[in-house]
Design a protein around this motif. Structure first.
Motif, PDB file in Angstrom:
ATOM      1  N   GLY B 405       0.906  -1.144   0.014  1.00  0.00           N
ATOM      2  CA  GLY B 405      -0.070  -0.005   0.045  1.00  0.00           C
ATOM      3  C   GLY B 405       0.878   1.290   0.130  1.00  0.00           C
ATOM      4  N   GLU B 406       1.761   1.114   0.939  1.00  0.00           N
ATOM      5  CA  GLU B 406       2.655   2.474   1.062  1.00  0.00           C
ATOM      6  C   GLU B 406       3.406   2.725  -0.162  1.00  0.00           C
ATOM      7  OE1 GLU B 406       5.106   3.215   4.515  1.00  0.00           O
ATOM      8  OE2 GLU B 406       3.120   3.066   5.659  1.00  0.00           O
ATOM      9  N   PHE B 407       3.957   1.590  -0.776  1.00  0.00           N
ATOM     10  CA  PHE B 407       4.851   1.795  -1.858  1.00  0.00           C
ATOM     11  C   PHE B 407       3.873   2.338  -3.197  1.00  0.00           C
ATOM     12  CE2 PHE B 407       7.089   0.005  -5.613  1.00  0.00           C
ATOM     13  CZ  PHE B 407       8.231   0.391  -5.418  1.00  0.00           C
ATOM     14  N   MET B 408       2.815   1.620  -3.323  1.00  0.00           N
ATOM     15  CA  MET B 408       1.882   2.220  -4.432  1.00  0.00           C
ATOM     16  C   MET B 408       1.618   3.717  -4.264  1.00  0.00           C
ATOM     17  SD  MET B 408      -0.756  -0.891  -4.908  1.00  0.00           S
ATOM     18  CE  MET B 408      -1.677  -0.273  -6.252  1.00  0.00           C
ATOM     19  N   ILE B 409       1.374   4.027  -3.006  1.00  0.00           N
ATOM     20  CA  ILE B 409       0.880   5.532  -2.609  1.00  0.00           C
ATOM     21  C   ILE B 409       2.107   6.409  -3.060  1.00  0.00           C
ATOM     22  CG2 ILE B 409       0.539   7.060  -0.975  1.00  0.00           C
ATOM     23  CD1 ILE B 409      -1.337   5.192   0.312  1.00  0.00           C
ATOM     24  N   LEU B 410       3.369   5.992  -2.614  1.00  0.00           N
ATOM     25  CA  LEU B 410       4.419   6.796  -2.795  1.00  0.00           C
ATOM     26  C   LEU B 410       4.851   6.678  -4.364  1.00  0.00           C
ATOM     27  CD1 LEU B 410       6.618   6.103   0.211  1.00  0.00           C
ATOM     28  CD2 LEU B 410       5.510   7.916   0.012  1.00  0.00           C
ATOM     29  N   ILE B 411       4.741   5.836  -5.075  1.00  0.00           N
ATOM     30  CA  ILE B 411       5.061   5.659  -6.236  1.00  0.00           C
ATOM     31  C   ILE B 411       4.023   6.649  -7.046  1.00  0.00           C
ATOM     32  CG2 ILE B 411       4.711   4.313  -8.399  1.00  0.00           C
ATOM     33  CD1 ILE B 411       7.393   3.512  -7.636  1.00  0.00           C
ATOM     34  N   GLY B 412       2.960   6.605  -6.939  1.00  0.00           N
ATOM     35  CA  GLY B 412       1.840   7.413  -7.365  1.00  0.00           C
ATOM     36  C   GLY B 412       2.150   8.653  -7.241  1.00  0.00           C
ATOM     37  N   THR B 413       2.352   9.187  -5.945  1.00  0.00           N
ATOM     38  CA  THR B 413       2.556  10.398  -5.717  1.00  0.00           C
ATOM     39  C   THR B 413       3.650  11.024  -6.431  1.00  0.00           C
ATOM     40  OG1 THR B 413       1.645   9.974  -3.484  1.00  0.00           O
ATOM     41  CG2 THR B 413       2.997  12.045  -3.798  1.00  0.00           C
ATOM     42  N   PHE B 414       4.805  10.201  -6.473  1.00  0.00           N
ATOM     43  CA  PHE B 414       6.064  10.777  -7.117  1.00  0.00           C
ATOM     44  C   PHE B 414       5.697  11.194  -8.573  1.00  0.00           C
ATOM     45  CE2 PHE B 414      10.463  10.458  -8.351  1.00  0.00           C
ATOM     46  CZ  PHE B 414      11.116  10.865  -7.378  1.00  0.00           C
TER      47      PHE B 414
END
Lengths: 480, 534
Positions: B405-414
């Motif tokens: 979850g955190e990874f997907m959020i951070l990737i998407g935000t980046f």
């Protein structure tokens, strides 16, 4: 012209109530002091017959006595509320009067007379008739408030209510005089025509203002609400229950008729008065209730706050607004009646348990009473799935429909403030342990039935409100 | 619309039936009360699994829809339905409730019947919130749910429970009452447009095809009315003060449900209501909300670090982790949004498990203070191993659920805002600090309090709870596509509705050009979609 007999059918509920009232007064001297409860049953039978006679009146809808009185859906709806309230309050009074040693026939007779007065108020289409109804209900309730003759508080509240009440009725009468002076009539339809033709002059506006003072006193709208907590606190609790529901409903009904039918074309004149009064009423009621420690006083302030919410719907000045007021009055009557009767029941002899801390531990010791009380409080608070919520929702919706946004926002914030003090009672009942012994509180059948009915009504109005809503809408339509 | 499918109604009201049956049992028969409640909640969970079977992957709209007239005079309908967002939240609810019941097996001694009845009523409210598609119906469930929670905290909580319960309910009510005004205003607008309704899909489509014209200032006011309610529930940074109190004083089952499900209602509400109803306002408010979310991530992490109370620490981790979810929602990127939905589930399970462990420690030591704990691993190796596992899951260790979850959020935000992603990522680091430190102070270190030397290790019942949660955590960590595939269609449909921020800026500058922009908006969403699917 209609034959006079049909006019009699139209006021059948009032006739029945008065007849039973007089019957109670006549028989009462011959009933031994130990069996006065039978007078209560007689009065209760009277209210039931009156409710049944509503059907009779409903079959003969129309104007009676050359436009003094009118039977339409609107008046039937309000009749049903006030008579229902009185019937349930009579049932709820039996044990209370026994405990307080004031079981007397005239108590029930006075309730019947007051109810008849409220009925006249609801059906009147002429100012003097309204005045007669107002006086009839007021004078009876003045006596009822002071019915605990040996209790100082009760006397005090009776006197306060009497003095201020007479003052308010005098204002009302003065308003009628001015209106008559300006329009040469006291009939609502003629007044309306006169305003439509000539506009609202200063005399008329002053008259309307004075009428608002008189009725505002009855519906406890600010700034005429000062007397409420004292009177409600001192009155015998079942009487308080009636005061909070019956006269309020009747006075709102006649106010709707006067403001919408008679002064409908001058709504721009009174809109802001109602607007300001609604805000004052809600704020005063809620903020003052926050600091109360006495449950009866707390509920008194809460009834002020609720008058404010009703005024929000009133300000909408539309058909939905009228329907919202009517729906609110019905839902409010169920929950308030229930709440006050529980206060009467828990209060015990001499109303000794009235403070919030006296309710500590009620949840464990008397779970069903506490559950009912919690239900009524949640409904007063406006929680979904209760009648109170639907009433509020409907009121807010009707006001928003007329784009009265800020009033609704203020009302909404107020209802959260209100949540605090209702929850305070719930906190005491469930979260605090009692430090005193709870004497057993046997509940007799009449009280049980009343609580059951009011609780069922509160949930029913909240979950399946459609029937009542349709009735309210039909009543609102008939008002014009 | 309704194809005679009653599954959602059954799932929603089955717990209520359970409550009524429960009330018939004798109040002293604690054993059967517990068994019955557990049985009912397990049946409920099994029934909710049927949703998975019938759920169509390709359909981005609502499924299992039910549509009946409820209060015709007010145009209120009984409209239920689930999509890829709510599907798993319902499963999360029905999954956590049996665990919450199991964990209160021996720790509740007073008013046992009422306690379990409240839990079941709560379950009904929560499932109802996730199913309701009529604004009025949604509001009813939303508010009704408060009452059991209020009693759970107030009666069976500890410490300053009355204060916490009152704070919880008043805070939430203040938010929701303004939402009610917003709902009524939307109803009014739909009435002006000639079709008065409380039905969410209808209002959304009326807004999108221009039947309801929403001036800019009223859209922002309406958006605020809704977002405030949800932001309080999440809670977003400056509105979070009710949460540590409520979490800390609530009984274990209450904390599990509160952290596991109730907080998700805020983020769910943002996804379900704020974005589709007020796309333009959402886009404009996004930077502010995202910044608040990042402040929340970091601030709550720092505050969590200095807590002296284990449960309070866990409570603050919720604020921090939910910040990620809010951030993921408001960057309007399919990856981040799916990550946000997934993180909602992860957080529910991981933090739920953390609270379960806290509760088990409390059952033994009757305190959450670190000064009273320490060295517990010596006497309770199994329990502490699970504690460590829960911490690792919560701090997003790869292969466990939180990571995805955190990874997907951070990737998407980046992809859109590097700076936001970098700041948010510090939160992930901080979470390792406070969680591992918490573990160290609880389980490792020297035993300073004599009581800690001889504590019974996890009982079979507790092991069952912890193993169940752990299995789910690992499963979600390695088999995430099973979940995210079911969210794809809904996420893309939602993002298509919300559109791209650039188009709104353009529309605002040249309002006449609104019509062609609609095209452009759809096109952009399609490209977004393509980019997201490798």
């Amino acid at each position: 012209m209609f034959p006079p007999l049909q006019d009699l059918y139209r006021i059948a509920p009032e006739l029945v109530l008065c007849a039973f009232g007089m019957l109670v007064m006549l028989i009462d001297p011959f009933v031994p002091a130990t069996r006065k409860r039978s007078m209560g049953w007689l009065a209760f039978a009277g209210t039931l017959v009156a409710l049944a006679s509503l059907r009779w009146a409903a079959l003969n809808q129309g104007s009676a006595y050359s436009g003094l009185f009118r039977v339409d859906m609107f008046s039937l709806f309000v009749h049903a509320i006030v008579i229902g309230v009185s019937a349930l309050a009579i049932l709820g009074s039996f044990d209370y009067l026994d405990r307080e040693n004031i079981q007397r026939g005239e108590y029930y007779a006075l309730i019947l007379f007051a109810t008849a007065g409220m009925g006249i108020l609801a059906g009147s289409t002429e100012l003097i008739t309204a005045f007669v109804g107002l006086e009839m209900s007021s004078i009876s309730t003045y006596i009822l408030v002071g019915f605990r003759r040996t209790v100082l508080k009760s006397n005090e509240s009776s006197l306060k209510y009497f003095l201020l009440g007479s003052f308010a009725t005098a204002f009302f009468l003065y308003g009628i005089a001015l209106t008559y002076g300006a329009t040469r009539s006291t009939r609502f339809d003629v007044v309306n025509q006169a305003i439509a033709a000539h506009g609202a002059g200063p005399l008329l506006i002053l008259g309307l203002g004075l009428i608002f003072v008189g009725l505002g006193f009855k519906v406890v709208a600010a700034p005429f609400q000062i007397y409420t907590p004292d009177v409600y606190e001192g009155a015998p609790t079942p009487v308080t229950a009636i005061l909070a529901c019956g006269p309020k409903a009747a006075a709102f009904a006649v106010m709707l008729r006067i403001f919408y039918s008679a002064f409908g074309s001058a709504s721009h004149v009174w809109f802001w008065a109602i607007w300001v009064s609604a805000i004052l009423t809600m704020c005063i009621g809620n903020f003052a209730a926050l600091v109360q420690t006495n449950v009866k006083r707390l509920l008194a302030y809460s009834s002020i706050a609720h008058a404010g919410y009703i005024l929000v719907a009133f300000a909408a000045a539309s058909e939905i607004g009228v329907a919202a007021v009517l729906f609110y009055l019905a839902a409010y009557a169920a929950m308030t009646l229930g709440a006050f009767l529980i206060v009467a029941h828990v209060g015990g002899t001499n109303e000794q348990r009235l403070n919030i801390e006296d309710y500590a531990g009620l949840g464990t010791k008397h779970p069903w009473i506490a559950a009912c009380f919690a239900l009524f409080l949640f409904s007063l608070l406006g929680l979904p799935a209760t009648g109170g919520f639907l009433g509020k929702l409907y009121a807010f919706q009707s006001a928003l429909d007329q784009r009265i946004v800020w009033l609704v926002v203020i009302a909404a914030v107020n209802s959260v403030i209100g949540a605090y003090y209702y929850l305070k009672v719930v906190v005491a009942m469930y979260f605090h342990e009692s430090n005193k012994e709870w004497a057993p509180m046997p509940m007799r059948a009449p009280m049980f039935v009343v609580l059951l009915l009011t609780a069922i009504a509160t949930i029913y109005f909240g979950v399946l409100p459609n029937r009542l809503m349709e009735l309210a809408i039909a009543s609102a339509r008939s008002l014009r | 619309m309704a194809d005679h499918n009653y599954l959602l109604t059954v799932i929603t009201f089955f717990p209520l039936m359970g409550t009524f049956t429960l009330l018939l049992l004798s109040g002293d028969d604690h054993v059967w009360i517990r068994r019955f409640t557990l049985f009912a909640s397990v049946i409920e969970f099994i029934m909710s699994l049927f949703l998975l079977r019938g759920f169509s992957l390709a359909d981005g709209g609502y499924q299992f829809e039910e549509f009946y007239a409820w209060i015709p005079s007010l145009h209120i309908h009984y409209h239920m339905g689930v999509d890829g967002i709510s599907l798993f939240l319902i499963l999360l609810t029905t999954f956590l409730t049996p665990l919450a019941i199991l964990c209160s097996w021996n720790s509740i001694h007073e008013h046992v019947k009422e306690f379990f009845a409240m839990l079941l009523v709560l379950e009904m409210g929560m499932v109802g919130v996730f199913c309701a598609l009529d604004l009025f119906l949604f509001f009813v469930f939303w508010e009704v749910m408060l009452i059991p929670m209020y009693f759970l905290i107030g009666i069976w909580g500890h410490g300053r429970k009355v204060y916490a319960a009152l704070k919880f309910i008043l805070y939430t009510m203040l938010g929701s009452i303004l939402m009610l005004v917003g709902i009524l205003w939307l109803f009014h607008l739909s009435g002006v447009a000639g079709n008065p309704t409380f039905d969410l899909p209808t209002i959304v489509s009326m807004l999108h095809n221009g039947q309801i014209s929403l001036p800019w200032h009223s859209e922002i006011l309406l958006f605020l009315a809704f977002i405030l309610a949800f932001a309080i529930k999440v809670p977003v940074f400056p509105l979070h003060t009710w949460l540590p109190d409520a979490h800390t004083e609530a009984p274990t089952a209450g904390s599990v449900i509160l952290a596991g499900v109730l907080l998700k209602m805020g983020t769910y509400g943002m996804l379900r209501f704020c974005l589709p109803l007020f796309p333009e306002a959402s886009h404009r408010a996004a930077p502010m909300i995202a910044v608040l979310a990042i402040i929340g991530i970091i601030y709550a992490a720092l505050v969590a670090m200095v807590q002296t109370n284990l449960k309070r620490l866990v409570a603050y981790t919720s604020v921090s982790h939910l910040g990620f979810v809010v951030l993921g929602i408001f960057v309007f990127n399919p990856t981040a949004m799916e990550g946000a939905i997934y993180q909602m589930l992860n957080h529910g399970v991981s933090t739920g498990m953390l609270f379960l462990v806290c509760g088990m420690i409390y059952d033994r030591r009757h305190t959450y203070e670190f000064s009273e704990l320490g060295g517990l691993a010596k006497s309770m190796p199994v329990l502490c191993a699970f504690f460590l596992f829960a911490c690792l899951s919560s701090l997003a260790l790869p292969l466990l659920n939180g990571f995805i979850g955190e990874f997907m959020i951070l990737i998407g935000t980046f992809e859109h805002h590097e700076a936001w992603a970098i700041w948010a990522a510090t939160g992930a680091i901080l979470s390792a600090v406070y969680l591992l430190w918490a573990y160290q102070r609880t389980a490792l270190e020297k035993i300073t309090v004599a009581k800690n030397e001889n504590l019974p290790d996890a009982t079979p019942r507790e092991r069952l709870i912890l193993i169940t949660a752990s299995v789910v955590i690992v499963f979600m960590g390695v088999a995430s596509p099973l979940f995210t595939h079911r969210m794809d269609a809904t996420t893309h449909a939602l993002l298509q509705q919300v559109g791209n921020p650039a188009s709104y800026t353009a529309r605002h500058v040249a309002p006449q050009a609104a019509q062609p922009m609609q095209h452009d908006l759809a096109l952009r969403s399609v490209t977004l979609e393509r980019r997201a699917q490798p």
